[in-house]
Design a protein around this motif. Structure first.
Motif, mmCIF file in Angstrom:
data_model
loop_
_atom_site.group_PDB
_atom_site.id
_atom_site.type_symbol
_atom_site.label_atom_id
_atom_site.label_comp_id
_atom_site.label_asym_id
_atom_site.label_seq_id
_atom_site.Cartn_x
_atom_site.Cartn_y
_atom_site.Cartn_z
ATOM 1 N N UNK A 37 51.042 -40.132 53.791
ATOM 2 C CA UNK A 37 52.139 -39.172 53.973
ATOM 3 C C UNK A 37 53.181 -39.237 52.871
ATOM 4 N N UNK A 38 53.488 -40.434 52.389
ATOM 5 C CA UNK A 38 54.523 -40.546 51.354
ATOM 6 C C UNK A 38 54.035 -39.988 50.006
ATOM 7 N N UNK A 39 52.852 -40.394 49.524
ATOM 8 C CA UNK A 39 52.391 -39.776 48.258
ATOM 9 C C UNK A 39 52.238 -38.256 48.365
ATOM 10 N N UNK A 40 51.671 -37.787 49.480
ATOM 11 C CA UNK A 40 51.554 -36.337 49.641
ATOM 12 C C UNK A 40 52.948 -35.711 49.724
ATOM 13 N N UNK A 41 53.871 -36.442 50.385
ATOM 14 C CA UNK A 41 55.251 -35.971 50.489
ATOM 15 C C UNK A 41 55.914 -35.837 49.124
ATOM 16 N N UNK A 42 55.601 -36.762 48.218
ATOM 17 C CA UNK A 42 56.163 -36.678 46.856
ATOM 18 C C UNK A 42 55.674 -35.388 46.187
#
Lengths: 241, 216
Positions: free
Chosen positions: B30-35
């Motif tokens: 979720x965090x990398x995709x969020x970036x």
């Protein structure tokens, strides 16, 4: 030092600067005044290439700003800029704000950069604030750190964009004093300001801008006493009270 | 007093392990995709901006439990074979949480004043130096507390995966409860597990908040 010839700039269809001609010689201080929206800030931002312009040319220390071959990053190391809202880096101490560019751009050692920065903080009168973060400094102190930050690159020219407009009245003086000393030390300066006391004391030339054009220029007293255009007279009446 | 918990502790903690794994993968994806979503939301390319914005607006206006449900029941129709609850839950969480992390990243980026960037340029710093020493550190400091808070929320939200039969902590507490009928102590235990872990998380978040304030 700075030559502006027949320079014009548009934002889309809107012309913000109209056929500007101006020359600033080494060691001179030029004060730019005029109502908001007259293009004063935009003019400064064109001089150091923060914004492009479409016509004419600006030559800074022999380098053409508009030339696509010009290294703007290198040019900007020679032109210091002080902003209305200080724009210090909030995550760095006063000292770190000042030493960042000398270390990263001039490749100075930390020791060397710190020594230079302490000297500059001394010069702007707040050496004791070296390790404070901007949030803990007053507006006047922040602006003095911002001036020191620009001076740290040992620029040939300093530009000020309404440096005292965001300050409380009691802090304006401390910033103006630093600027007056800088001007008297022979720095080439372009200052956008409505502080006419400052203009009277150090300006070699005062230019008045309105709607993107320079509509009046004078060498000091004459500018205040008998402005040629009614627009200038009206403006001066308002700011001189 | 905690007999039902103690007798089934390894079964329950096995469920907690599933919870941990789900939270870990949800954040790791979720965090990398969020970036990427955050960068899409500040992109000036309309072919990037509008699709990403559409995705964010759609997902953020749907309850998470629906995303989990929908994904679990619709994907088998699309891909032709049923998905296991765990990968299905992980993917739903990544899709959902990325929109929230993306908005935090967008807001963090936009909180850096244009003037601070220009101040960097005006001292001769290059684009890369300005991004590296000014933009990223300021934005990161501003968004770190929200990132931690959202991570805690994600961790708590993993409970919702029980609706598709994932045997995580709450699901297993429910199963034990049907056998032992000790609802209060079983769900009390679950609550304590979450309370302690989330409290530690929010303490960490608060530390960063104080730091961010000190450094502006």
């Amino acid at each position: 030092m700075i030559e502006i010839r027949n320079m014009s700039k548009w934002y889309g269809d809107f012309q913000v600067l109209k056929d500007i001609n101006e020359e600033v010689k080494q060691g001179q201080t030029v004060v730019v005044c005029g109502p908001s929206g007259s293009g004063k800030s935009t003019l400064l931002r064109c001089i150091n290439g923060l914004e492009p312009f479409q016509e004419g040319e600006i030559i800074v220390d022999g380098v053409s700003v508009g030339d696509s071959a010009t290294d703007l990053y290198k040019l900007r190391t020679e032109i210091g800029m002080v902003f209305q809202r200080f724009e210090l880096y909030p995550h760095m101490t006063a000292l770190q704000n000042i030493t960042l560019a000398p270390m990263k751009v001039r490749n100075k050692s930390k020791k060397e950069a710190n020594a230079g920065a302490m000297g500059l903080l001394q010069r702007v009168g707040i050496p004791e604030k070296a390790y404070e973060y901007p949030a803990n400094l007053s507006g006047g102190q922040q602006q003095r750190v911002a001036i020191a930050r620009s001076l740290a690159m040992e620029p040939k020219i300093m530009m000020f964009d309404e440096p005292t407009s965001a300050l409380d009245p009691e802090m304006i003086k401390e910033v103006l004093e630093v600027m007056i000393n800088l001007s008297k030390s022979g720095m080439t300066m372009i200052v956008v300001t409505h502080e006419m006391g400052f203009a009277r004391e150090v300006a070699d030339e005062i230019i008045f801008m309105d709607e993107g054009s320079i509509i009046e220029r004078g060498t000091d007293i004459s500018f205040f006493q008998n402005p040629e255009s009614p627009r200038t007279k009206d403006f001066l009446d308002k700011i001189l009270i | 007093m905690f007999d039902a918990v103690i007798n089934n502790i390894s079964y329950l903690m096995g469920g907690y392990w599933v919870t941990i794994k789900l939270a870990f993968f949800a954040l790791a994806g979720g965090i990398p995709l969020g970036i990427l979503v955050g960068l899409g939301r500040i992109s000036s390319n309309k072919w990037v901006y509008y699709p990403v914005t559409f995705y964010v607006n759609v997902i953020r206006n749907i309850p998470l439990i629906l995303v989990i449900f929908w994904f679990y029941f619709v994907m088998p129709i699309i891909i032709g074979s049923p998905l296991d609850p765990f990968p299905s839950a992980v993917i739903s969480f990544i899709i959902f949480e990325a929109t929230y992390f993306g908005e935090i990243i967008r807001a963090g980026y936009q909180s850096v004043s244009k003037g601070q960037i220009e101040a960097g340029y005006s001292t001769g710093l290059t684009y890369i130096q300005t991004t590296r020493y000014i933009l990223i550190p300021i934005a990161l400091r501003r968004m770190l507390p929200s990132m931690i808070t959202q991570s805690i929320v994600t961790y708590q939200d993993t409970c919702l995966a029980f609706v598709i039969g994932l045997p995580e902590l709450i699901r297993r507490a429910t199963i034990v409860d049907t056998l032992e009928v000790r609802s209060i102590q079983l769900f009390g235990f679950v609550a304590i597990v979450f309370l302690i872990t989330c409290y530690i998380g929010s303490m960490i978040s608060r530390r960063f908040e104080v730091k961010a304030e000190e450094g502006g």
